[in-house]
Design an enzyme around this catalytic site. Structure first.
Site, PDB file in Angstrom:
ATOM      1  N   GLU A   1       9.280   1.071  10.940  1.00 52.61           N
ATOM      2  CA  GLU A   1      10.347   2.050  10.655  1.00 52.61           C
ATOM      3  C   GLU A   1       9.695   3.416  10.787  1.00 52.61           C
ATOM      4  O   GLU A   1       8.904   3.809   9.932  1.00 52.61           O
ATOM      5  CB  GLU A   1      10.879   1.869   9.224  1.00 52.61           C
TER       6      GLU A   1
ATOM      7  N   GLU B   1       9.375  15.828  15.366  1.00 54.34           N
ATOM      8  CA  GLU B   1       9.808  15.636  13.978  1.00 54.34           C
ATOM      9  C   GLU B   1       9.031  16.604  13.086  1.00 54.34           C
ATOM     10  O   GLU B   1       7.797  16.586  13.065  1.00 54.34           O
ATOM     11  CB  GLU B   1       9.528  14.195  13.537  1.00 54.34           C
TER      12      GLU B   1
ATOM     13  N   CYS C   1      13.554  10.314   7.104  1.00 57.83           N
ATOM     14  CA  CYS C   1      13.258   9.984   8.499  1.00 57.83           C
ATOM     15  C   CYS C   1      14.481  10.197   9.393  1.00 57.83           C
ATOM     16  O   CYS C   1      14.358  10.566  10.551  1.00 57.83           O
ATOM     17  CB  CYS C   1      12.793   8.542   8.597  1.00 57.83           C
TER      18      CYS C   1
ATOM     19  N   LYS D   1       0.855  -1.195   0.000  1.00 59.59           N
ATOM     20  CA  LYS D   1       0.000   0.000   0.000  1.00 59.59           C
ATOM     21  C   LYS D   1       0.884   1.236   0.000  1.00 59.59           C
ATOM     22  O   LYS D   1       1.459   1.607   1.029  1.00 59.59           O
ATOM     23  CB  LYS D   1      -0.916   0.032   1.224  1.00 59.59           C
TER      24      LYS D   1
HETATM   25  P1  NAD Z   1       2.160   8.280   7.764  1.00 60.47           P
HETATM   26  O1  NAD Z   1       2.368   7.544   9.028  1.00 60.47           O
HETATM   27  O2  NAD Z   1       1.147   9.324   7.706  1.00 60.47           O
HETATM   28  O3  NAD Z   1       1.771   7.245   6.595  1.00 60.47           O
HETATM   29  C1  NAD Z   1       2.588   6.169   6.241  1.00 60.47           C
HETATM   30  C2  NAD Z   1       1.756   5.136   5.529  1.00 60.47           C
HETATM   31  O4  NAD Z   1       0.797   4.624   6.451  1.00 60.47           O
HETATM   32  C3  NAD Z   1       0.949   5.684   4.349  1.00 60.47           C
HETATM   33  O5  NAD Z   1       0.889   4.717   3.323  1.00 60.47           O
HETATM   34  C4  NAD Z   1      -0.425   5.899   4.960  1.00 60.47           C
HETATM   35  O6  NAD Z   1      -1.472   5.875   4.019  1.00 60.47           O
HETATM   36  C5  NAD Z   1      -0.502   4.716   5.910  1.00 60.47           C
HETATM   37  N1  NAD Z   1      -1.444   4.904   7.017  1.00 60.47           N
HETATM   38  C6  NAD Z   1      -1.928   6.068   7.534  1.00 60.47           C
HETATM   39  N2  NAD Z   1      -2.807   5.824   8.526  1.00 60.47           N
HETATM   40  C7  NAD Z   1      -2.863   4.477   8.654  1.00 60.47           C
HETATM   41  C8  NAD Z   1      -3.599   3.600   9.515  1.00 60.47           C
HETATM   42  N3  NAD Z   1      -4.439   4.077  10.423  1.00 60.47           N
HETATM   43  N4  NAD Z   1      -3.415   2.268   9.385  1.00 60.47           N
HETATM   44  C9  NAD Z   1      -2.548   1.783   8.471  1.00 60.47           C
HETATM   45  N5  NAD Z   1      -1.853   2.555   7.600  1.00 60.47           N
HETATM   46  C10 NAD Z   1      -2.006   3.889   7.706  1.00 60.47           C
HETATM   47  O7  NAD Z   1       3.607   8.789   7.329  1.00 60.47           O
HETATM   48  P2  NAD Z   1       3.961   9.758   6.100  1.00 60.47           P
HETATM   49  O8  NAD Z   1       3.535  11.131   6.480  1.00 60.47           O
HETATM   50  O9  NAD Z   1       3.481   9.148   4.825  1.00 60.47           O
HETATM   51  O10 NAD Z   1       5.564   9.656   6.082  1.00 60.47           O
HETATM   52  C11 NAD Z   1       6.372  10.438   6.861  1.00 60.47           C
HETATM   53  C12 NAD Z   1       6.773   9.689   8.117  1.00 60.47           C
HETATM   54  O11 NAD Z   1       7.427   8.476   7.775  1.00 60.47           O
HETATM   55  C13 NAD Z   1       7.761  10.468   8.952  1.00 60.47           C
HETATM   56  O12 NAD Z   1       7.417  10.359  10.311  1.00 60.47           O
HETATM   57  C14 NAD Z   1       9.077   9.742   8.695  1.00 60.47           C
HETATM   58  O13 NAD Z   1      10.033   9.876   9.700  1.00 60.47           O
HETATM   59  C15 NAD Z   1       8.618   8.338   8.534  1.00 60.47           C
HETATM   60  N6  NAD Z   1       9.618   7.548   7.806  1.00 60.47           N
HETATM   61  C16 NAD Z   1      10.365   6.627   8.490  1.00 60.47           C
HETATM   62  C17 NAD Z   1      11.349   5.896   7.823  1.00 60.47           C
HETATM   63  C18 NAD Z   1      12.211   4.887   8.545  1.00 60.47           C
HETATM   64  O14 NAD Z   1      12.843   4.075   7.889  1.00 60.47           O
HETATM   65  N7  NAD Z   1      12.273   4.911   9.865  1.00 60.47           N
HETATM   66  C19 NAD Z   1      11.558   6.118   6.470  1.00 60.47           C
HETATM   67  C20 NAD Z   1      10.779   7.057   5.816  1.00 60.47           C
HETATM   68  C21 NAD Z   1       9.801   7.770   6.496  1.00 60.47           C
END
Ligand code: NAD
Length: 499
Positions: A254, A387, A288, A179
């Site tokens: 992650e 963050e 991230c 997804k």
């Molecule tokens: P997000 O948590 O909003 O969304 C991530 C994914 O989860 C998306 O596909 C989203 O549609 C899905 N999602 C949202 N709500 C959900 C739910 N209730 N149940 C299941 N899935 C759901 O994150 P974002 O804004 O897309 O990305 C930015 C974040 O990702 C930042 O916090 C960043 O630090 C983190 N990130 C972490 C890593 C790592 O390796 N640690 C790498 C890249 C990004």
């Protein structure tokens, strides 16, 4: 404008509702394609297809060398499409073409390849030491795929993060439902098309575009899913973990970060200044592990800050399709508002603005934010704790190295970090005291496909990449072969018989 479809059971199909949404280029605010808005029923169909493919053993039962051959065909095909993928990725995520064509797509493909090669070499058979109590037996571990994996991906590096999930899941014999983020779903669908062309059996890889609360939650709660591999914010990660708990899924997370960069007083400033800026402003701060808290010793503070302020002026914002542009916008209007909100909070809490601080007045379109540096920020300030996920650097002055390490570790996050020093043994000693999953010495962001990547504390659970990451996609089964072939040797049966 291209109309994309869902990819389920080896075929491109419309969603049940037929509803679509536009994908917007963050640099131009113009639509570039449409994708289906999948509902729970679509997610269920994809999960069922993945389950069927796994249980049929069409992929999970295939020799790992055969799986590797198919996946290496995918790698070759992706390489031939590199330029096209870099253009799509740049348009959907707002990353500069300079970054997607020189870094994200080629390195993402190389990581995919490295993980396939590494997975092929992980032995399915692991012998255990000889056991002769209560009788002689031969024991070994059989390493097996887990089953159906849900891969949930954020918007910041969609292609690369997807490669980090798909390659290990598939080489280890699992089936997957992927997804992507609603903001950046295109390269996931392009990967599915490529994989299908290369002979991946139907149902092994499925891509469902839809919202987190609808499609994501179905993937996390559905009993037919065995493992969740989630990358995203810490807040969503907590929800994902709770949803997975009801059916005791294996969950790897992650999550977010607030990584420290410690500049030592003996650092080579020509590397340390650019390194600190690369650590924060690469991809407009949307990594991230971005080094958003920079700790600078009082002894070199003024020199460091003068050079830093001068070098920020060399970062060029603008047309992301132009190879000369070095920083793009943030991904969405919502993210723009969030980043500007944090800048306002920084001002209100008394941090001193060195440069940036708003939208670039010369750009009339796009969700751009100027590279922004705050100084004299206490580590307790909101902008030093939360963050931001945008181009905002907070510089914090420190007295001695112990003081810097204590502040570096005073965070709920523990993802990345860096130490800049000419004295490498000293830098390694500091690196060992930083409580994060990765620390770079005299560099930043160089994620290595052969090394584990992941977080301490609220930055995550489990690891991606390297052997540690591949093993997250396996189950271990102990097989005990009893070598006592006479009934009389099995005296323990007499615990229940007395005849
Ligand atoms: P997000 O948590 O909003 O969304 C991530 C994914 O989860 C998306 O596909 C989203 O549609 C899905 N999602 C949202 N709500 C959900 C739910 N209730 N149940 C299941 N899935 C759901 O994150 P974002 O804004 O897309 O990305 C930015 C974040 O990702 C930042 O916090 C960043 O630090 C983190 N990130 C972490 C890593 C790592 O390796 N640690 C790498 C890249 C990004």
């Amino acid at each position: 404008m291209k109309k994309y479809q869902l990819f389920i059971d080896g075929k491109f199909v419309d969603s049940e509702s037929g509803e679509c949404r536009p994908v917007i280029n963050p640099a131009t605010e113009e639509p570039i394609a449409t994708v289906p808005v999948a509902q729970k029923g679509d997610a269920k169909r994809a999960i069922e297809a993945a389950r069927k493919s796994f249980d049929s053993r069409s992929w999970s039962g295939m020799d790992v060398r055969e799986r590797a051959k198919i996946l290496m065909r995918v790698v070759d095909k992706l390489r031939s499409r590199q330029e096209e993928l870099a253009t799509i990725e740049s348009a959907e995520s707002g990353a500069t073409i300079r970054m997607t064509s020189m870094m994200e797509i080629p390195i993402g493909i190389e990581h995919f390849k490295a993980l396939v090669e590494l997975g092929e070499r992980i032995p399915a058979y692991e012998p255990l030491p000889w056991i002769d109590m209560p009788a002689v037996s031969w024991n070994f571990v059989n390493r097996e795929p887990i089953g159906v994996c849900a891969g949930i991906v954020p918007w910041n590096l969609p292609f690369m993060i997807m490669a980090w999930k798909v390659a290990p899941a598939l080489i280890m014999g699992n089936s997957m439902v992927l997804k992507p983020s609603t903001d950046t779903p295109l390269t996931a669908l392009e990967l599915a098309a490529t994989a299908a062309e290369c002979g991946l059996p139907p149902g092994v890889l499925n891509v469902v575009t839809g919202s987190g609360p609808v499609v994501g939650e179905e993937l996390c709660a559905n009993p037919m899913v065995d493992k969740i591999a989630f990358t995203g914010s810490t807040q969503t990660g907590k929800r994902v973990m709770k949803l997975g708990a009801d059916t005791i899924k294996k969950v790897t997370l992650e999550l977010g970060g607030k990584s420290p960069t410690i500049i030592c007083d003996d650092a080579d400033l020509s590397i340390a200044v650019d390194g600190a800026l690369f650590g924060t402003f690469f991809h407009a701060g949307q990594f991230c592990e971005s080094g958003t808290r920079c700790f600078v010793p009082a002894s070199i503070y003024d020199t460091f800050m003068a050079q830093l302020a001068e070098r920020v002026g060399h970062i060029k914002l603008g047309d992301t399709a132009d190879y000369e542009t070095t920083m793009g916008p943030v991904v969405s209007k919502a993210q723009l508002a969030r980043v500007l909100g944090y800048i306002e909070t920084g001002r209100k809490e008394g941090a001193r603005l060195v440069c940036g601080g708003g939208r670039p007045p010369e750009l009339s379109k796009g969700w751009f934010v100027q590279p922004t540096v705050f100084e004299e920020v206490p580590n307790s300030a909101t902008i030093a704790r939360e963050e931001i996920f945008g181009p905002v650097l907070t510089v914090i002055r420190y007295k001695n190295v112990d003081d810097a390490i204590a502040m570096a570790n005073d965070s709920v996050y523990g993802l990345g970090g860096a130490v800049f020093s000419r004295d490498v043994p000293k830098a390694i000693t500091i690196a060992k005291r930083i409580r994060t999953g990765t620390v770079w010495v005299n560099d930043f962001h160089l994620v290595n496909a052969l090394a584990p990547f992941g977080g301490y504390k609220q930055s995550g659970v489990g690891r991606e990449l390297g052997p540690h990451g591949l093993l997250e996609y396996t189950q271990v089964k102990h097989i005990h072969v009893d070598l006592g072939l006479q009934r009389s040797q099995k005296f323990w049966y007499d615990y229940i018989f007395n005849d």
